[in-house]
Design an enzyme around this catalytic site. Structure first.
Site, PDB file in Angstrom:
ATOM      1  N   ARG A 162      42.263  39.232  34.857  1.00 12.67           N
ATOM      2  CA  ARG A 162      42.999  40.502  34.670  1.00 12.67           C
ATOM      3  C   ARG A 162      43.199  40.812  33.184  1.00 12.67           C
ATOM      4  NH1 ARG A 162      41.745  39.943  38.927  1.00 12.67           N
ATOM      5  NH2 ARG A 162      42.918  39.824  40.876  1.00 12.67           N
ATOM      6  N   SER A 238      50.413  46.709  42.818  1.00 14.14           N
ATOM      7  CA  SER A 238      51.019  45.446  42.370  1.00 14.14           C
ATOM      8  C   SER A 238      51.643  45.645  40.993  1.00 14.14           C
ATOM      9  CB  SER A 238      49.963  44.352  42.242  1.00 14.14           C
ATOM     10  OG  SER A 238      49.565  43.958  43.499  1.00 14.14           O
ATOM     11  N   GLU A 338      52.081  43.791  35.360  1.00 13.15           N
ATOM     12  CA  GLU A 338      50.656  44.158  35.320  1.00 13.15           C
ATOM     13  C   GLU A 338      50.514  45.639  34.952  1.00 13.15           C
ATOM     14  OE1 GLU A 338      47.907  42.824  38.495  1.00 13.15           O
ATOM     15  OE2 GLU A 338      47.654  44.971  38.836  1.00 13.15           O
TER      16      GLU A 338
HETATM   17  P1  NAP Z   1      46.235  37.543  48.461  1.00 14.78           P
HETATM   18  O1  NAP Z   1      44.871  37.710  49.013  1.00 14.78           O
HETATM   19  O2  NAP Z   1      47.387  37.302  49.374  1.00 14.78           O
HETATM   20  O3  NAP Z   1      46.204  36.424  47.319  1.00 14.78           O
HETATM   21  C1  NAP Z   1      47.383  36.113  46.595  1.00 14.78           C
HETATM   22  C2  NAP Z   1      47.013  35.238  45.422  1.00 14.78           C
HETATM   23  O4  NAP Z   1      46.353  34.059  45.895  1.00 14.78           O
HETATM   24  C3  NAP Z   1      46.095  35.882  44.416  1.00 14.78           C
HETATM   25  O5  NAP Z   1      46.474  35.402  43.143  1.00 14.78           O
HETATM   26  C4  NAP Z   1      44.747  35.322  44.783  1.00 14.78           C
HETATM   27  O6  NAP Z   1      43.922  35.190  43.642  1.00 14.78           O
HETATM   28  C5  NAP Z   1      45.090  33.956  45.296  1.00 14.78           C
HETATM   29  N1  NAP Z   1      44.118  33.507  46.317  1.00 14.78           N
HETATM   30  C6  NAP Z   1      44.156  33.735  47.658  1.00 14.78           C
HETATM   31  N2  NAP Z   1      43.123  33.140  48.263  1.00 14.78           N
HETATM   32  C7  NAP Z   1      42.402  32.530  47.308  1.00 14.78           C
HETATM   33  C8  NAP Z   1      41.217  31.754  47.304  1.00 14.78           C
HETATM   34  N3  NAP Z   1      40.565  31.486  48.449  1.00 14.78           N
HETATM   35  N4  NAP Z   1      40.754  31.298  46.114  1.00 14.78           N
HETATM   36  C9  NAP Z   1      41.406  31.561  44.983  1.00 14.78           C
HETATM   37  N5  NAP Z   1      42.527  32.277  44.900  1.00 14.78           N
HETATM   38  C10 NAP Z   1      43.032  32.764  46.040  1.00 14.78           C
HETATM   39  O7  NAP Z   1      46.607  38.781  47.506  1.00 14.78           O
HETATM   40  P2  NAP Z   1      47.097  40.272  47.775  1.00 14.78           P
HETATM   41  O8  NAP Z   1      48.291  40.475  46.940  1.00 14.78           O
HETATM   42  O9  NAP Z   1      47.089  40.636  49.226  1.00 14.78           O
HETATM   43  O10 NAP Z   1      45.917  41.100  47.075  1.00 14.78           O
HETATM   44  C11 NAP Z   1      44.615  41.092  47.640  1.00 14.78           C
HETATM   45  C12 NAP Z   1      43.597  40.985  46.553  1.00 14.78           C
HETATM   46  O11 NAP Z   1      43.686  42.115  45.694  1.00 14.78           O
HETATM   47  C13 NAP Z   1      43.794  39.733  45.676  1.00 14.78           C
HETATM   48  O12 NAP Z   1      42.534  39.215  45.343  1.00 14.78           O
HETATM   49  C14 NAP Z   1      44.509  40.310  44.465  1.00 14.78           C
HETATM   50  O13 NAP Z   1      44.307  39.571  43.277  1.00 14.78           O
HETATM   51  C15 NAP Z   1      43.847  41.682  44.373  1.00 14.78           C
HETATM   52  N6  NAP Z   1      44.618  42.612  43.573  1.00 14.78           N
HETATM   53  C16 NAP Z   1      44.140  42.915  42.351  1.00 14.78           C
HETATM   54  C17 NAP Z   1      44.813  43.756  41.511  1.00 14.78           C
HETATM   55  C18 NAP Z   1      44.219  44.072  40.160  1.00 14.78           C
HETATM   56  O14 NAP Z   1      43.048  43.852  39.918  1.00 14.78           O
HETATM   57  N7  NAP Z   1      44.995  44.535  39.263  1.00 14.78           N
HETATM   58  C19 NAP Z   1      46.017  44.336  41.932  1.00 14.78           C
HETATM   59  C20 NAP Z   1      46.478  44.024  43.211  1.00 14.78           C
HETATM   60  C21 NAP Z   1      45.788  43.136  44.025  1.00 14.78           C
HETATM   61  P3  NAP Z   1      43.158  36.428  42.935  1.00 14.78           P
HETATM   62  O15 NAP Z   1      44.214  37.257  42.302  1.00 14.78           O
HETATM   63  O16 NAP Z   1      42.264  35.747  41.953  1.00 14.78           O
HETATM   64  O17 NAP Z   1      42.413  37.129  43.999  1.00 14.78           O
END
Ligand code: NAP
Length: 343
Positions: A162, A238, A338
């Site tokens: 990020r 987020s 963020e």
């Molecule tokens: P989620 O899928 O519940 O995941 C929560 C956290 O756990 C995130 O930090 C995610 O890493 C990590 N995670 C889950 N499974 C993983 C795996 N198999 N290996 C490595 N790390 C894992 O998250 P959520 O809040 O519902 O969001 C869904 C996705 O959208 C996530 O990937 C999140 O990062 C992304 N998102 C991105 C942004 C952005 O780019 N600004 C904003 C909102 C949500 P990661 O963050 O590396 O995926």
């Protein structure tokens, strides 16, 4: 060029605010003119796309706000190029229709193509940096009162989790005008994340049936179920980053809260653990639905803050302070925003 222009409806959070000066640009030439105008009139400038990651933390934003509406996208030999003002999700859908694959896990992320490299958007195991070939920018020189076009390679962009050069002081004079992607002609399916696996199982899809189109459908469906509709409520998605902490810090927290998930990552500081902040906010701090004034924590995903109509930036600020305090008390983690604040 307009004076005292209301920005409230130009950000998805919908906090009331006014810009000292405002204009829309639809070409690189118009952007250059706007920047020269700002420099000649000694105005600060800021660029806005679809306003989905901005918190207007002041009722009056000094200087010139430039809305980037530079549109257009094309396939150039083996690459795909899009101007910065294109809507990100429309672009992802278009790349799949062109049989250029890789971005499908990044479906349904709000904002513009030009914003995607800034925080190196990522979701469900895919980061945009992996597909970026180069980024075209306007580089502003205040001392020379000039604007120069430049192409940055993926390496020049210094991508991290990020993170990119565009968030650092050395990238502050760059304005992204277009992004070129190196996508694959062959599908390369990534369904490693639990939410995606569960969705496929529920919809009786075998791993061998999964196409990029189906991955996009799955991601859109997952995100729609978990995240509020930006067109219905005030939100910037987020609000906080998932913290990345040292392994010994993680071990201390785990000894108190055994169920806490942690994902090892390699960073410049060595091995670290990425912690889902949503888990801490939900299971430790129990803040789902917490409300201060018109601002509250989204019931289905506590990383997401919502601003009810009529809310001012004060309510969001107070809620952010309260959440930061509770997380720090429980875990010793200083959470980071963020969403970008404009003051
Ligand atoms: P989620 O899928 O519940 O995941 C929560 C956290 O756990 C995130 O930090 C995610 O890493 C990590 N995670 C889950 N499974 C993983 C795996 N198999 N290996 C490595 N790390 C894992 O998250 P959520 O809040 O519902 O969001 C869904 C996705 O959208 C996530 O990937 C999140 O990062 C992304 N998102 C991105 C942004 C952005 O780019 N600004 C904003 C909102 C949500 P990661 O963050 O590396 O995926």
């Amino acid at each position: 060029m307009q004076k005292n222009y209301p920005l409230t409806n130009l950000t998805t959070l919908g906090v009331p605010s006014v810009a000292e000066c405002f204009c829309v640009v639809r070409s690189v030439e118009e952007l250059k003119k706007a920047l020269i105008f700002a420099m000649k009139n000694d105005l600060e400038y800021r660029v806005i796309g679809e306003g989905s990651n901005i918190f207007l933390e002041s009722e009056f934003i000094r200087g010139l706000v430039i809305k980037n509406e530079i549109r257009g996208k094309e396939v150039v030999d083996s690459l795909v190029r899009s101007n910065a003002g294109e809507n990100w999700d429309d672009f992802v859908a278009w790349t799949i229709s062109q049989k250029r694959y890789g971005l499908e896990n990044l479906s349904w992320i709000p904002g513009t193509v030009g914003a995607s490299p800034v925080q190196n958007i990522g979701a469900y195991g895919v980061e945009v940096a992996a597909f970026i070939h180069s980024v075209e920018v306007c580089k502003v020189s205040r001392s020379e009162q000039s604007v120069e076009c430049k192409t940055l390679s993926r390496i020049d962009c210094c991508f991290g989790y990020r993170d990119s050069i565009f968030k650092k002081p050395e990238g502050k004079d760059y304005i992204i005008t277009s992004v070129t992607f190196d996508l694959s002609a062959e599908p390369n399916i990534n369904i490693s994340y639990p939410d995606v696996k569960v969705w496929l199982e529920r919809n009786s899809k075998k791993a061998s049936d999964v196409t990029p189109e189906l991955v996009r459908e799955a991601i859109i469906s997952i995100r729609k179920a978990k995240l509020p509709d930006l067109t219905q409520v005030g939100t910037a998605g987020s609000f906080f980053k998932n913290p990345v902490i040292k392994p010994d810090h993680f071990a201390k927290i785990k000894s108190k809260y055994d169920g806490i998930p942690g994902f090892p990552i390699n960073s410049k500081e060595g091995p670290m653990i990425k912690v889902p902040l949503a888990w801490i906010l939900d299971s430790v701090c129990k803040v789902k639905g917490l409300q201060i004034g018109c601002a509250y924590v989204h019931e289905k995903q506590p990383l997401v803050l919502i601003n009810k109509k009529g809310g001012s930036y004060n309510d969001i600020q107070s809620l952010v302070r309260e959440l930061s305090r509770r997380v720090f008390e429980a875990t010793n983690i200083n959470i980071e925003q963020e969403v970008v604040s404009w003051r």
